[in-house]
Every structure is written in C-alpha cells, then in structure tokens.
Write a protein that holds these residues in place. Structure first.
Motif, mmCIF file in Angstrom:
data_model
loop_
_atom_site.group_PDB
_atom_site.id
_atom_site.type_symbol
_atom_site.label_atom_id
_atom_site.label_comp_id
_atom_site.label_asym_id
_atom_site.label_seq_id
_atom_site.Cartn_x
_atom_site.Cartn_y
_atom_site.Cartn_z
ATOM 1 N N LYS A 245 104.664 101.361 50.540
ATOM 2 C CA LYS A 245 104.557 100.949 51.937
ATOM 3 C C LYS A 245 105.503 99.774 52.174
ATOM 4 O O LYS A 245 105.546 98.825 51.400
ATOM 5 N N VAL A 246 106.262 99.855 53.273
ATOM 6 C CA VAL A 246 107.204 98.804 53.647
ATOM 7 C C VAL A 246 106.986 98.461 55.113
ATOM 8 O O VAL A 246 106.948 99.343 55.963
ATOM 9 N N THR A 247 106.832 97.181 55.400
ATOM 10 C CA THR A 247 106.780 96.706 56.774
ATOM 11 C C THR A 247 108.154 96.131 57.085
ATOM 12 O O THR A 247 108.681 95.333 56.316
ATOM 13 N N MET A 248 108.702 96.568 58.204
ATOM 14 C CA MET A 248 110.031 96.117 58.604
ATOM 15 C C MET A 248 109.965 95.476 59.976
ATOM 16 O O MET A 248 109.443 96.061 60.915
ATOM 17 N N TYR A 249 110.499 94.256 60.083
ATOM 18 C CA TYR A 249 110.660 93.589 61.366
ATOM 19 C C TYR A 249 112.117 93.750 61.780
ATOM 20 O O TYR A 249 113.026 93.463 60.995
ATOM 21 N N GLY A 250 112.337 94.198 63.002
ATOM 22 C CA GLY A 250 113.691 94.399 63.495
ATOM 23 C C GLY A 250 113.677 94.638 64.988
ATOM 24 O O GLY A 250 112.672 94.408 65.663
ATOM 25 N N THR A 251 114.809 95.117 65.501
ATOM 26 C CA THR A 251 114.933 95.427 66.920
ATOM 27 C C THR A 251 115.951 96.541 67.101
ATOM 28 O O THR A 251 116.857 96.703 66.277
ATOM 29 N N GLU A 252 115.813 97.271 68.174
ATOM 30 C CA GLU A 252 116.694 98.400 68.449
ATOM 31 C C GLU A 252 118.075 97.970 68.936
ATOM 32 O O GLU A 252 118.950 98.814 69.112
#
Length: 107
Positions: free
Chosen positions: A2-9
């Motif tokens: 499981k990986v949580t990714m913070y980002g934006t489009e």
C-alpha cells in the motif's frame, strides 16, 4: 504494497507517478490530491511543516510533491527506490510544468 501519494493534477511528476503506480499490479495506491480540498492540503502541510526531509525542498522553493508514504510508515520522494515502476509515456505536453513558480518543472 500500500502506498499513499500526495500530489496534484497540475504537476507533471505527480501525474506521471500516479499513472505508473496505478499500472503497477503489486501496489494499492491511495492518491491524495492536495488541490482537491482544504483538508487534504492541511494534511500534506502538516507533513511538510514537521518532517525534516522537507527542509531542503523548502529552502529551494519547491513544494515537495509527489510525496509518498509506504505502508510501513516510511516517507519518501523517490518511490522508484521501493517499487519497480512500469514506464508509461505521458499523454500531455511536457513543455511547461506549473507546480513551481520560481523553478518551472521542479515540484
């Protein structure tokens, strides 16, 4: 894994990392769009304000995305050190990255 990714489009690196992680069969991705709502932005900023790994990022005027948290709690900017990602060509023009005002292309 499981990986949580913070980002934006609106960040090329985030869009590409999300595509590659989504295509990876061994990864269960939880994507958190920091520009999607205030609660997610505040969640990300809490990490950015407190984690030592963001010191250089902030000094260079960058945002620090994409930012990943592994299921064991380990935090990283370089997910490819932990997961073998399939390389997927982007469907967009890479001419302008808008995630950094001072240094285009550096999130």
């Amino acid at each position: 894994m499981k990986v949580t990714m913070y980002g934006t489009e609106i960040c090329h690196d985030c869009v590409q990392a999300k595509k590659e992680l989504t295509a990876c069969k061994d990864v269960q991705l939880e994507y958190k769009n920091i520009t999607g709502d205030t609660a997610t932005l505040k969640e990300f900023l809490a990490f950015r304000d407190k984690e030592e790994m963001f010191l250089e990022v902030k000094q260079e005027g960058r945002i620090g995305i994409p930012f990943f948290i592994l299921e064991n709690g380990e935090k990283t900017f370089d997910i490819d050190e932990y997961v073998e990602l399939p390389k997927i060509k982007g469907d967009f023009v890479h001419a302008l990255n808008v995630c950094s005002i001072d240094n285009p292309g550096q999130c």
